[in-house]
Scaffold this motif. Structure first.
Motif, PDB file in Angstrom:
ATOM      1  N   ALA A  70      -4.310 -14.459   4.990  1.00  0.00           N
ATOM      2  CA  ALA A  70      -3.089 -15.052   5.538  1.00  0.00           C
ATOM      3  C   ALA A  70      -2.596 -16.176   4.632  1.00  0.00           C
ATOM      4  O   ALA A  70      -1.386 -16.332   4.412  1.00  0.00           O
ATOM      5  CB  ALA A  70      -3.352 -15.571   6.950  1.00  0.00           C
ATOM      6  N   ALA A  71      -3.529 -16.952   4.087  1.00  0.00           N
ATOM      7  CA  ALA A  71      -3.147 -18.045   3.200  1.00  0.00           C
ATOM      8  C   ALA A  71      -2.483 -17.512   1.930  1.00  0.00           C
ATOM      9  O   ALA A  71      -1.530 -18.115   1.418  1.00  0.00           O
ATOM     10  CB  ALA A  71      -4.374 -18.885   2.847  1.00  0.00           C
ATOM     11  N   LEU A  72      -2.959 -16.375   1.404  1.00  0.00           N
ATOM     12  CA  LEU A  72      -2.332 -15.800   0.210  1.00  0.00           C
ATOM     13  C   LEU A  72      -0.899 -15.353   0.493  1.00  0.00           C
ATOM     14  O   LEU A  72      -0.027 -15.485  -0.360  1.00  0.00           O
ATOM     15  CB  LEU A  72      -3.153 -14.612  -0.309  1.00  0.00           C
ATOM     16  N   VAL A  73      -0.673 -14.815   1.687  1.00  0.00           N
ATOM     17  CA  VAL A  73       0.691 -14.422   2.050  1.00  0.00           C
ATOM     18  C   VAL A  73       1.580 -15.659   2.163  1.00  0.00           C
ATOM     19  O   VAL A  73       2.760 -15.639   1.814  1.00  0.00           O
ATOM     20  CB  VAL A  73       0.686 -13.627   3.368  1.00  0.00           C
ATOM     21  N   ALA A  74       1.002 -16.768   2.635  1.00  0.00           N
ATOM     22  CA  ALA A  74       1.759 -18.005   2.806  1.00  0.00           C
ATOM     23  C   ALA A  74       1.949 -18.769   1.507  1.00  0.00           C
ATOM     24  O   ALA A  74       2.817 -19.648   1.422  1.00  0.00           O
ATOM     25  CB  ALA A  74       1.040 -18.906   3.819  1.00  0.00           C
ATOM     26  N   ALA A  75       1.182 -18.449   0.476  1.00  0.00           N
ATOM     27  CA  ALA A  75       1.071 -19.300  -0.712  1.00  0.00           C
ATOM     28  C   ALA A  75       2.304 -19.254  -1.602  1.00  0.00           C
ATOM     29  O   ALA A  75       2.968 -18.222  -1.752  1.00  0.00           O
ATOM     30  CB  ALA A  75      -0.152 -18.897  -1.524  1.00  0.00           C
ATOM     31  N   ASP A  76       2.570 -20.394  -2.233  1.00  0.00           N
ATOM     32  CA  ASP A  76       3.539 -20.487  -3.328  1.00  0.00           C
ATOM     33  C   ASP A  76       2.838 -20.533  -4.675  1.00  0.00           C
ATOM     34  O   ASP A  76       3.463 -20.331  -5.708  1.00  0.00           O
ATOM     35  CB  ASP A  76       4.397 -21.745  -3.158  1.00  0.00           C
ATOM     36  N   LEU A  77       1.546 -20.817  -4.666  1.00  0.00           N
ATOM     37  CA  LEU A  77       0.737 -20.837  -5.882  1.00  0.00           C
ATOM     38  C   LEU A  77      -0.728 -20.748  -5.474  1.00  0.00           C
ATOM     39  O   LEU A  77      -1.133 -21.332  -4.467  1.00  0.00           O
ATOM     40  CB  LEU A  77       0.966 -22.141  -6.668  1.00  0.00           C
ATOM     41  N   VAL A 135      -0.292 -17.656 -10.280  1.00  0.00           N
ATOM     42  CA  VAL A 135      -1.685 -18.105 -10.282  1.00  0.00           C
ATOM     43  C   VAL A 135      -1.895 -19.033 -11.464  1.00  0.00           C
ATOM     44  O   VAL A 135      -1.243 -18.918 -12.510  1.00  0.00           O
ATOM     45  CB  VAL A 135      -2.681 -16.923 -10.339  1.00  0.00           C
ATOM     46  N   LEU A 136      -2.829 -19.962 -11.270  1.00  0.00           N
ATOM     47  CA  LEU A 136      -3.211 -20.924 -12.302  1.00  0.00           C
ATOM     48  C   LEU A 136      -4.729 -20.962 -12.323  1.00  0.00           C
ATOM     49  O   LEU A 136      -5.360 -21.221 -11.299  1.00  0.00           O
ATOM     50  CB  LEU A 136      -2.628 -22.305 -11.968  1.00  0.00           C
ATOM     51  N   LEU A 137      -5.327 -20.671 -13.473  1.00  0.00           N
ATOM     52  CA  LEU A 137      -6.781 -20.550 -13.568  1.00  0.00           C
ATOM     53  C   LEU A 137      -7.418 -21.904 -13.831  1.00  0.00           C
ATOM     54  O   LEU A 137      -7.074 -22.593 -14.806  1.00  0.00           O
ATOM     55  CB  LEU A 137      -7.160 -19.581 -14.685  1.00  0.00           C
ATOM     56  N   ALA A 138      -8.360 -22.286 -12.966  1.00  0.00           N
ATOM     57  CA  ALA A 138      -9.145 -23.497 -13.183  1.00  0.00           C
ATOM     58  C   ALA A 138     -10.503 -23.173 -13.782  1.00  0.00           C
ATOM     59  O   ALA A 138     -11.204 -24.061 -14.255  1.00  0.00           O
ATOM     60  CB  ALA A 138      -9.321 -24.259 -11.871  1.00  0.00           C
ATOM     61  N   SER A 139     -10.891 -21.907 -13.745  1.00  0.00           N
ATOM     62  CA  SER A 139     -12.120 -21.424 -14.378  1.00  0.00           C
ATOM     63  C   SER A 139     -11.875 -19.988 -14.798  1.00  0.00           C
ATOM     64  O   SER A 139     -11.300 -19.207 -14.034  1.00  0.00           O
ATOM     65  CB  SER A 139     -13.309 -21.516 -13.410  1.00  0.00           C
ATOM     66  N   ALA A 193       0.247 -32.261 -11.210  1.00  0.00           N
ATOM     67  CA  ALA A 193       1.507 -32.000 -10.514  1.00  0.00           C
ATOM     68  C   ALA A 193       2.504 -31.308 -11.432  1.00  0.00           C
ATOM     69  O   ALA A 193       3.183 -30.354 -11.039  1.00  0.00           O
ATOM     70  CB  ALA A 193       2.092 -33.300  -9.969  1.00  0.00           C
ATOM     71  N   GLY A 194       2.585 -31.766 -12.691  1.00  0.00           N
ATOM     72  CA  GLY A 194       3.516 -31.148 -13.629  1.00  0.00           C
ATOM     73  C   GLY A 194       3.159 -29.707 -13.925  1.00  0.00           C
ATOM     74  O   GLY A 194       4.041 -28.843 -14.027  1.00  0.00           O
ATOM     75  N   GLN A 195       1.865 -29.421 -14.047  1.00  0.00           N
ATOM     76  CA  GLN A 195       1.448 -28.040 -14.311  1.00  0.00           C
ATOM     77  C   GLN A 195       1.737 -27.137 -13.119  1.00  0.00           C
ATOM     78  O   GLN A 195       2.182 -25.997 -13.284  1.00  0.00           O
ATOM     79  CB  GLN A 195      -0.037 -28.012 -14.642  1.00  0.00           C
ATOM     80  N   VAL A 196       1.471 -27.649 -11.915  1.00  0.00           N
ATOM     81  CA  VAL A 196       1.749 -26.863 -10.716  1.00  0.00           C
ATOM     82  C   VAL A 196       3.227 -26.513 -10.642  1.00  0.00           C
ATOM     83  O   VAL A 196       3.611 -25.355 -10.425  1.00  0.00           O
ATOM     84  CB  VAL A 196       1.295 -27.648  -9.467  1.00  0.00           C
ATOM     85  N   ASP A 197       4.085 -27.501 -10.842  1.00  0.00           N
ATOM     86  CA  ASP A 197       5.533 -27.254 -10.772  1.00  0.00           C
ATOM     87  C   ASP A 197       5.981 -26.292 -11.867  1.00  0.00           C
ATOM     88  O   ASP A 197       6.836 -25.424 -11.639  1.00  0.00           O
ATOM     89  CB  ASP A 197       6.291 -28.579 -10.895  1.00  0.00           C
ATOM     90  N   GLU A 198       5.413 -26.439 -13.054  1.00  0.00           N
ATOM     91  CA  GLU A 198       5.797 -25.579 -14.178  1.00  0.00           C
ATOM     92  C   GLU A 198       5.449 -24.122 -13.913  1.00  0.00           C
ATOM     93  O   GLU A 198       6.262 -23.216 -14.159  1.00  0.00           O
ATOM     94  CB  GLU A 198       5.100 -26.065 -15.448  1.00  0.00           C
ATOM     95  N   VAL A 199       4.241 -23.871 -13.411  1.00  0.00           N
ATOM     96  CA  VAL A 199       3.816 -22.488 -13.162  1.00  0.00           C
ATOM     97  C   VAL A 199       4.674 -21.850 -12.075  1.00  0.00           C
ATOM     98  O   VAL A 199       5.076 -20.687 -12.185  1.00  0.00           O
ATOM     99  CB  VAL A 199       2.320 -22.454 -12.785  1.00  0.00           C
ATOM    100  N   ILE A 200       4.970 -22.608 -11.021  1.00  0.00           N
ATOM    101  CA  ILE A 200       5.816 -22.063  -9.946  1.00  0.00           C
ATOM    102  C   ILE A 200       7.225 -21.791 -10.470  1.00  0.00           C
ATOM    103  O   ILE A 200       7.811 -20.728 -10.199  1.00  0.00           O
ATOM    104  CB  ILE A 200       5.857 -23.040  -8.757  1.00  0.00           C
ATOM    105  N   ARG A 201       7.756 -22.720 -11.246  1.00  0.00           N
ATOM    106  CA  ARG A 201       9.139 -22.589 -11.745  1.00  0.00           C
ATOM    107  C   ARG A 201       9.294 -21.405 -12.695  1.00  0.00           C
ATOM    108  O   ARG A 201      10.294 -20.668 -12.642  1.00  0.00           O
ATOM    109  CB  ARG A 201       9.540 -23.884 -12.450  1.00  0.00           C
TER     110      ARG A 201
END
Length: 586
Positions: free
Chosen positions: A307-314, A333-337, A365-373
């Motif tokens: 359900a969280a994946l359906v709700a997700a923006d990233l 998606v943004l890989l942390a590992s 924060a900048g990376q999160v916004d960049e990947v979504i954008r």
């Protein structure tokens, strides 16, 4: 009822006289751990509602992560029979969602389905829990069961679910049906264990089908997770093991919570069940206590992540299936590992690890916004199409195979994927906050972070003030706070505020719920009543603080104020201030 009595009732002929229904077939469901159990629950509806079929459960006990499995089953009204009894009793069909343990002892045709997104990870036999009883234990030195075929050579590692180590025993194939989700897995299997190819059923992915079927409920899931329409939902997902996101950087979740403003992001954490099992639920909750105080929604290990994946923006993730499912759902998606040596280089997950952006140190924060954008829903389509060869058809294909093996006609109702349940999560909030209020004309512009961001002052807006809640009364926060807030209705706000502020000489204002809104005051100040959204008590108090700091006389406070919190704009009404009482003696 004792295990012995339960066995007799379910599977012994002498139990016939105690049964109300006389099923025509019996299916054994083999449960390895909570992870496998959750995947089995996806396919159980394919036959479990058929009165002609009795379903019996057993726990094979071969997994290193068995804690919580009995409780998981009991919560769903399931009482398993002992493995030794299950192995020696006749059944018409057996179903498993993992390959571990002495599955070759099952006295029935055996269907094995994946418990993740296909088969991608390397898993040495030395990591497998040894079998016990009268069998010789398996060890890291065990030679693969290959029949007359020469063992694989070179540097190629066995892939869990696709190698003879997991599919063969004594030169014979263990599963009668090896379910794969995509034909590409069959081609990798043809190289690693050709004896198993004739047993393959490419039936698609029932888990992904359920995620896809759930898309119309996106807003329902977001609401259940505490996200407002203007929030971006950020899911942090970790598989298990030292190479996972949580294994490599357990502090990442809290750093994200500190840096991302409360009114712009809702952070949801999904940890693999093996993380909870391997360290104990109590320990995991303690490790995450500061995250929950910072407003992070921590999902239970059993369910909620889909359900969280359906709700997700990233999704911020790793090499686990959840990250891949998120990409398959069209979410950035943004890989942390990204441990490329932990997965088969020919697998779809290896391709995703090579293609998806990777988290860099600093500037989250900048990376999160960049990947979504910069994301496009079809960015990884050529990779994620390898999740299933039969999109939307897994239920249909699996049920047809199951009933064919039981030699029963299928039920007349169509086999269709069901939407995943609405997640049940504990309410998460940031009762103690760092609040910055500036004015843009008649609008108060508010930026909020959890109080835990105090340890990272570089992340905070100028003039942030600490609003400390009585729900999280850390001594340091009480000493530093300029505002104290009590999220409970009090019939005498004046008395509570005066008594509390007298004990906190560094604190200027106190706020408490009152009938119809919030009451905010300070020693020697009148009580100011705010009415508006109920969750904004800290904001109302911080706004009054900002007014007083500008030198605005309290009698000139307007009757209403516009508040801008990220992309959310609300109006709060302000009632007439009641007379101030004389401050008590300190």
């Amino acid at each position: 009822m004792s295990a012995e009595a339960w066995v007799k009732l379910l599977v012994d002929d002498e139990g016939l006289r105690w049964r109300t229904v006389s099923p025509q077939r019996r299916v054994l469901v083999v449960v390895h751990n909570v992870t496998a159990a959750t995947r089995l629950l996806d396919i159980l509806p394919l036959w479990s509602e058929d009165v002609r079929v009795q379903t019996v459960f057993t726990c094979i006990g071969s997994s290193a992560f068995t804690n919580g499995t009995d409780e998981f089953l009991a919560a769903r009204g399931i009482t398993p029979i002992p493995w030794d009894e299950a192995a020696r009793r006749p059944f018409d069909l057996a179903v498993s969602a993992s390959h571990g343990g002495p599955l070759h002892e099952v006295g029935a045709p055996l269907i094995i389905v994946p418990h993740g997104m296909g088969y991608n990870k390397f898993l040495e036999t030395g990591n497998r829990k040894p079998e016990t009883g009268n069998r010789k234990p398996e060890t890291g030195n065990r030679k693969p069961e290959t029949g007359n075929r020469k063992p694989e050579t070179g540097n190629r590692k066995p892939v869990f679910g696709l190698s003879p180590d997991w599919l063969m025993h004594g030169g014979r194939l263990v599963p009668s049906v090896a379910v794969l989700s995509h034909v590409e897995q069959r081609e990798r299997l043809r190289v690693s264990c050709p004896e198993a190819v004739d047993a393959v059923l490419v039936a698609g992915d029932p888990c992904l089908d359920r995620i896809t079927a759930s898309r119309p409920l996106r807003e329902t899931y977001r609401h259940a997770l505490g996200a407002r329409p203007e929030h971006r939902v950020l899911v942090v997902s970790s598989t298990w093991g030292p190479a996972s996101l949580f294994g490599r950087d357990a502090s990442l979740v809290l750093r994200l919570a500190k840096e991302l403003p409360i009114d712009e992001y809702r952070i949801v954490l999904a940890l693999h069940p093996n993380v909870w099992d391997g360290h104990s639920p109590w320990q995991v909750r303690r490790w995450l206590a500061e995250c929950t105080r910072a407003g992070v929604v921590v999902l239970p290990p059993e369910e909620g992540w889909r359900a969280a994946l359906v709700a997700a923006d990233l999704t911020v993730g790793d090499h686990g299936s959840v990250t891949f499912y998120s990409a398959a759902n069209g979410t950035p998606v943004l890989l942390a590992s990204w441990p490329e040596n932990a997965v088969d280089p020919g697998s779809p997950i290896a391709q995703l690890l090579a293609s998806a952006p990777r988290l860099r140190p600093g500037g989250l924060a900048g990376q999160v916004d960049e990947v979504i954008r910069d994301h496009h829903p079809d960015r990884y389509r050529t990779i994620t199409d390898l999740a299933t060869s039969e999109p939307g058809r897994a239920a249909r294909l699996l049920r047809a195979e199951i009933y064919s093996r039981m030699d029963l006609p299928e039920p007349p109702e169509p086999a269709e994927p069901a939407a995943v349940p609405v997640p049940e999560v504990e309410s998460a909030s940031s009762p103690s906050q760092l609040v910055s209020v500036g004015f843009d004309g008649a609008t108060a512009v508010v930026v909020r972070h959890p109080a835990s961001a105090l340890s990272d002052p570089a992340l905070l807006p100028a003039d942030s003030i600490l609003v400390t809640s009585t729900a999280t009364p850390h001594r340091r926060w009480l000493e530093l706070a300029e505002i104290v807030i009590h999220d409970g209705v009090h019939d005498d706000p004046r008395h509570w505020a005066d008594a509390t502020l007298t004990e906190l000489p560094g604190c200027l204002l106190a706020a408490v719920r009152s009938a119809g809104g919030w009451a905010v005051t300070g020693l020697g100040l009148p009580v100011v009543h705010f009415s508006g959204p109920e969750d904004l008590g800290p904001v109302y108090a911080a706004t009054l603080h900002a007014w007083l700091r500008t030198g605005l006389p309290i009698e000139d406070i307007p009757d209403e104020v516009s508040l801008r919190l990220g992309r959310r704009e609300v109006t709060a009404r302000i009632a007439g201030a009641s007379p101030a009482s004389a401050p008590p003696a300190r």
